[in-house]
Motif scaffolding. Structure first.
Motif, short mmCIF file in Angstrom:
data_model
loop_
_atom_site.label_atom_id
_atom_site.label_comp_id
_atom_site.label_asym_id
_atom_site.label_seq_id
_atom_site.Cartn_x
_atom_site.Cartn_y
_atom_site.Cartn_z
N PRO A 1 -3.34 6.70 -9.69
CA PRO A 1 -4.40 5.95 -9.04
C PRO A 1 -4.96 4.86 -9.95
O PRO A 1 -4.85 4.91 -11.17
N THR A 2 -5.59 3.90 -9.33
CA THR A 2 -6.28 2.84 -10.07
C THR A 2 -7.63 3.36 -10.54
O THR A 2 -8.08 4.45 -10.16
N GLN B 1 -9.94 3.98 -7.65
CA GLN B 1 -9.63 5.20 -6.91
C GLN B 1 -10.11 6.45 -7.64
O GLN B 1 -10.58 7.40 -7.02
N ILE B 2 -10.02 6.44 -8.97
CA ILE B 2 -10.54 7.56 -9.76
C ILE B 2 -12.04 7.72 -9.51
O ILE B 2 -12.54 8.82 -9.23
N SER C 1 0.81 -1.22 0.00
CA SER C 1 0.00 0.00 0.00
C SER C 1 0.84 1.26 0.00
O SER C 1 0.31 2.36 -0.09
N THR D 1 -12.87 8.78 -5.73
CA THR D 1 -12.58 10.17 -5.39
C THR D 1 -13.53 11.14 -6.11
O THR D 1 -13.88 12.19 -5.57
N SER E 1 3.51 4.34 -7.42
CA SER E 1 2.84 3.85 -8.61
C SER E 1 2.78 4.97 -9.63
O SER E 1 3.12 6.11 -9.34
N GLY F 1 -5.46 4.12 -16.04
CA GLY F 1 -5.45 3.73 -14.65
C GLY F 1 -4.37 2.71 -14.33
O GLY F 1 -4.00 1.87 -15.17
N ASN F 2 -3.87 2.78 -13.10
CA ASN F 2 -2.86 1.85 -12.63
C ASN F 2 -3.51 0.53 -12.23
O ASN F 2 -4.57 0.51 -11.61
N GLN G 1 -4.07 -2.76 -10.06
CA GLN G 1 -3.83 -3.19 -8.67
C GLN G 1 -2.85 -4.36 -8.62
O GLN G 1 -2.08 -4.49 -7.68
#
Length: 373
Positions: A26-27, A30-31, A19, A34, A23, A340-341, A343
């Motif tokens: 955000p993944t 997360q986008i 965690s 938020t 990176s 996006g990243n 996970q």
């Protein structure tokens, strides 16, 4: 026993480190989270999953024409700054002839004499001065109108004078063109029906690619910016230039920004005037195979009539229909494309980090064993 303790410590640290490892962004989750949190906090951010053709916004219309559209004036209309050449033709007694009207034998000379006056520049008030006539108003008149005015003014001084008026320099019936053109400067409108495409051609053509250029037009106190491609062969290909216009061609390429887990993080110019999202993804290199998540590709854009509504479009490239929808989705200037990243990238980064940390120890141990041997 010490080995077991070391392995336990590494395993525990691995769980914690997942965690905290850096990176590329955000993944997808997360986008979305938020953006929803921002909505709860009062920020109106629209999230639009692109799942059907109804989610694809219409293609942006060209900028509306915002300048006054006047009827073309006569091509020989006189304006401030014009320089006029005035020639007076007289028969018999000549007012401007510069000599006697009789020949050497004392007879009458019936020949016509022509006298060209020094050039007359039209002043800011639209006036010129003619000997024996005085100051006359010429602004807004045609050359024929001015000829009549001068002839009428000379009738009481000369026998049936005839007058010819031409323009030596044309200022009022011209435009200024500059910027990315081959021959910037003042351009005279010969017919007052020249289109914007015509005046660009008369200035030697534009420099660069049309897709990267903007046309700035000033007409009086009004101003408009148009894409050059719309002027050359699009919505405004028949729009005319008007005397007094200031036309400037500016290098303003259309660009979009690429961020996140991709092969390129930068601003990328459009490869052609109109691009779609699939072409933009290809130009960006697509999601990074080691870090990106093809289910989490987002496009950020301001929408609405005033372009003030933050909107996030979500593309899931793991679904076949999304590829066709993305081809119908037109890219716009200043769009932001985010990859996006993934996970699953975190454990891989952890293994790489551990390898980097322990590599010196392994190397030192190998060297020590070689020395002992």
């Amino acid at each position: 026993m010490k080995l077991k303790l070391l392995l336990s410590t590494i395993a525990f640290g691995s769980l914690c480190a997942c965690s905290t490892l850096p990176s590329s962004g955000p993944t997808g989750g997360q986008i979305t989270d938020t953006a929803l949190e921002a909505q709860v906090a009062g920020a109106a951010i629209d999230i639009v999953p692109v799942n059907s053709i109804a989610d694809v916004p219409p293609v942006a219309e060209p900028i509306g024409w915002q300048l006054p559209d006047y009827d073309p004036p006569p091509s020989d209309m006189i304006g401030p700054g014009d320089v006029l050449s005035v020639t007076v033709f007289e028969a018999g007694v000549a007012l401007f002839g510069g000599g006697s009207s009789a020949d050497a034998a004392g007879g009458f000379d019936p020949s016509v004499k022509a006298q060209t006056l020094p050039p007359r520049r039209v002043d800011d008030n639209g006036m010129i001065d003619i000997p024996y006539v005085g100051t006359i108003q010429v602004l807004g008149n045609t050359l024929a109108d001015v000829q009549v005015k001068i002839r009428e003014g000379l009738r009481t001084f000369s026998q049936d004078p005839q007058v010819s008026v031409t323009r030596q320099e044309v200022i009022g019936n011209s435009i200024i063109i500059g910027g990315e053109v081959a021959q910037p400067g003042r351009l005279v409108l010969q017919t007052n029906r020249e289109t914007l495409s015509d005046v660009i051609a008369l200035a030697g053509g534009y420099r660069g690619e049309a897709k990267n250029l903007t046309l700035l037009i000033e007409r009086g106190d009004d101003l408009v910016r148009l894409r050059l491609s719309d002027v050359l062969a699009g919505t405004y290909d028949r729009v005319r230039a008007y005397p007094g216009d200031r036309v400037t061609i500016l290098a303003e390429p259309l660009i979009f920004s690429v961020l996140g887990a991709t092969g390129r993080v930068q601003q990328i110019p459009f490869v052609r005037e109109r691009m779609n999202v699939i072409e933009a993804i290809a130009a960006a290199g697509g999601p990074n195979s080691n870090a990106g998540d093809p289910k989490a590709i987002f496009l950020f854009r301001y929408t609405g009539p005033d372009k003030t509504q933050p909107t996030v479009y979500h593309f899931n490239l793991m679904q076949t229909p999304t590829f066709f929808l993305a081809q119908r989705f037109a890219l716009r200037d200043d769009d932001v494309l985010y990859f996006g990243n993934s996970q699953s990238n975190q454990p891989r980064k952890l293994i790489q980090t551990i390898g980097q940390l322990f590599s010196p120890i392994v190397t030192a141990t190998a060297v020590a064993n070689n020395v002992n041997n």
